[in-house]
Design a protein around this motif. Structure first.
Motif, PDB file in Angstrom:
ATOM      1  N   UNK A 158     -63.451 -54.338  11.734  1.00 62.42           N
ATOM      2  CA  UNK A 158     -63.205 -53.394  10.664  1.00 62.42           C
ATOM      3  C   UNK A 158     -61.731 -53.133  10.418  1.00 62.42           C
ATOM      4  N   UNK A 159     -60.856 -53.736  11.190  1.00 64.42           N
ATOM      5  CA  UNK A 159     -59.418 -53.550  11.007  1.00 64.42           C
ATOM      6  C   UNK A 159     -58.869 -54.705  10.173  1.00 64.42           C
ATOM      7  N   UNK A 160     -57.884 -54.425   9.404  1.00 66.18           N
ATOM      8  CA  UNK A 160     -57.234 -55.449   8.600  1.00 66.18           C
ATOM      9  C   UNK A 160     -56.140 -56.091   9.424  1.00 66.18           C
ATOM     10  N   UNK A 161     -56.009 -57.401   9.271  1.00 64.68           N
ATOM     11  CA  UNK A 161     -54.874 -58.074   9.885  1.00 64.68           C
ATOM     12  C   UNK A 161     -54.091 -58.748   8.773  1.00 64.68           C
ATOM     13  N   UNK A 162     -52.817 -58.796   8.891  1.00 62.75           N
ATOM     14  CA  UNK A 162     -51.948 -59.280   7.829  1.00 62.75           C
ATOM     15  C   UNK A 162     -52.249 -60.711   7.411  1.00 62.75           C
ATOM     16  N   UNK A 163     -52.369 -61.686   8.309  1.00 64.98           N
ATOM     17  CA  UNK A 163     -52.636 -63.058   7.864  1.00 64.98           C
ATOM     18  C   UNK A 163     -53.952 -63.178   7.090  1.00 64.98           C
ATOM     19  N   UNK A 164     -54.995 -62.543   7.576  1.00 70.98           N
ATOM     20  CA  UNK A 164     -56.284 -62.626   6.889  1.00 70.98           C
ATOM     21  C   UNK A 164     -56.234 -61.933   5.533  1.00 70.98           C
ATOM     22  N   UNK A 165     -55.544 -60.815   5.454  1.00 71.12           N
ATOM     23  CA  UNK A 165     -55.431 -60.088   4.201  1.00 71.12           C
ATOM     24  C   UNK A 165     -54.666 -60.918   3.177  1.00 71.12           C
ATOM     25  N   UNK A 166     -53.557 -61.529   3.598  1.00 69.27           N
ATOM     26  CA  UNK A 166     -52.776 -62.353   2.685  1.00 69.27           C
ATOM     27  C   UNK A 166     -53.564 -63.571   2.216  1.00 69.27           C
ATOM     28  N   UNK A 167     -54.304 -64.189   3.110  1.00 65.01           N
ATOM     29  CA  UNK A 167     -55.115 -65.343   2.725  1.00 65.01           C
ATOM     30  C   UNK A 167     -56.182 -64.928   1.722  1.00 65.01           C
ATOM     31  N   UNK A 168     -56.804 -63.787   1.938  1.00 67.06           N
ATOM     32  CA  UNK A 168     -57.821 -63.289   1.004  1.00 67.06           C
ATOM     33  C   UNK A 168     -57.230 -62.957  -0.350  1.00 67.06           C
ATOM     34  N   UNK A 169     -56.071 -62.309  -0.367  1.00 70.33           N
ATOM     35  CA  UNK A 169     -55.414 -61.989  -1.637  1.00 70.33           C
ATOM     36  C   UNK A 169     -54.974 -63.253  -2.363  1.00 70.33           C
ATOM     37  N   UNK A 170     -54.489 -64.233  -1.628  1.00 75.21           N
ATOM     38  CA  UNK A 170     -54.098 -65.506  -2.231  1.00 75.21           C
ATOM     39  C   UNK A 170     -55.274 -66.200  -2.899  1.00 75.21           C
ATOM     40  N   UNK A 171     -56.418 -66.212  -2.215  1.00 76.25           N
ATOM     41  CA  UNK A 171     -57.618 -66.811  -2.788  1.00 76.25           C
ATOM     42  C   UNK A 171     -58.077 -66.050  -4.028  1.00 76.25           C
ATOM     43  N   UNK A 172     -57.974 -64.719  -3.981  1.00 74.48           N
ATOM     44  CA  UNK A 172     -58.363 -63.902  -5.129  1.00 74.48           C
ATOM     45  C   UNK A 172     -57.465 -64.190  -6.329  1.00 74.48           C
ATOM     46  N   UNK A 173     -56.138 -64.294  -6.116  1.00 73.39           N
ATOM     47  CA  UNK A 173     -55.217 -64.585  -7.201  1.00 73.39           C
ATOM     48  C   UNK A 173     -55.469 -65.985  -7.774  1.00 73.39           C
ATOM     49  N   UNK A 174     -55.821 -66.942  -6.918  1.00 72.41           N
ATOM     50  CA  UNK A 174     -56.132 -68.305  -7.394  1.00 72.41           C
ATOM     51  C   UNK A 174     -57.360 -68.277  -8.295  1.00 72.41           C
ATOM     52  N   UNK A 175     -58.374 -67.502  -7.918  1.00 72.39           N
ATOM     53  CA  UNK A 175     -59.579 -67.400  -8.753  1.00 72.39           C
ATOM     54  C   UNK A 175     -59.273 -66.743 -10.087  1.00 72.39           C
ATOM     55  N   UNK A 176     -58.450 -65.693 -10.070  1.00 74.27           N
ATOM     56  CA  UNK A 176     -58.098 -64.976 -11.295  1.00 74.27           C
ATOM     57  C   UNK A 176     -57.245 -65.883 -12.183  1.00 74.27           C
ATOM     58  N   UNK A 177     -56.316 -66.622 -11.615  1.00 76.51           N
ATOM     59  CA  UNK A 177     -55.433 -67.511 -12.368  1.00 76.51           C
ATOM     60  C   UNK A 177     -56.208 -68.690 -12.958  1.00 76.51           C
ATOM     61  N   UNK A 178     -57.290 -69.126 -12.304  1.00 71.84           N
ATOM     62  CA  UNK A 178     -58.076 -70.261 -12.785  1.00 71.84           C
ATOM     63  C   UNK A 178     -58.859 -69.892 -14.041  1.00 71.84           C
ATOM     64  N   UNK A 179     -59.148 -68.641 -14.274  1.00 75.55           N
ATOM     65  CA  UNK A 179     -59.934 -68.223 -15.469  1.00 75.55           C
ATOM     66  C   UNK A 179     -59.129 -68.219 -16.674  1.00 75.55           C
TER      67      UNK A 179
END
Length: 157
Positions: free
Chosen positions: A136-157
């Motif tokens: 349940x805790x956030x870790x920086x590498x996982x958070x950045x990877x998740x945000x990067x994937x989210x931005x890639x999905x948003x940019x692809x639309x």
């Protein structure tokens, strides 16, 4: 620096106890001390002094470190021995200076087979490791990877 054991060294029940904190050891050893065989128990109390960093050798000689370890162990034994001896068993004290597995083998060779109890205080994890593993805790590498994937999905639309 073992203390000679009493004639009860031929006791039927032998216990090797690793100790680094008297209060913690008392909590763990109370059930063993309350057993009916406690009066005939031969306790081999091993003081496990805190580790010193390798850098301390710049400032402190080997003999000074050994003297500190012996003084530390004497204070620990002064806290532990009275309530172990109150049950009527015999006590031998040892200061650990090397690997505990080898010391256990040596003590069992000298005194016979014995139950081994690790009554040392558990080491706490460093906070950074504990938070990275906590669910349940956030870790920086996982958070950045998740945000990067989210931005890639948003940019692809």
């Amino acid at each position: 620096m073992p203390i000679p054991s009493s004639p009860a060294s031929s006791a039927s029940h032998r216990v090797i106890v690793y100790v680094d904190d008297a209060d913690h050891a008392r909590l763990l050893l109370q059930p063993l001390c309350a057993q009916p065989s406690a009066g005939s128990t031969h306790w081999m109390v091993v003081a496990c002094a805190p580790r010193m960093t390798h850098r301390i050798s710049k400032w402190v000689s080997h003999s000074a470190r050994e003297n500190w370890r012996i003084k530390w162990a004497d204070k620990l034994f002064a806290q532990v021995l009275p309530w172990l001896q109150a049950g009527g068993g015999s006590v031998t004290t040892v200061v650990a200076k090397g690997p505990l597995a080898e010391l256990s083998e040596q003590l069992q060779a000298e005194h016979g087979t014995a139950q081994v109890v690790d009554a040392r205080r558990p080491k706490l994890e460093p906070e950074s490791q504990a938070t990275a593993r906590a669910p349940g805790r956030w870790s920086l590498p996982n958070t950045l990877a998740g945000l990067g994937a989210l931005f890639m999905l948003v940019a692809a639309d």
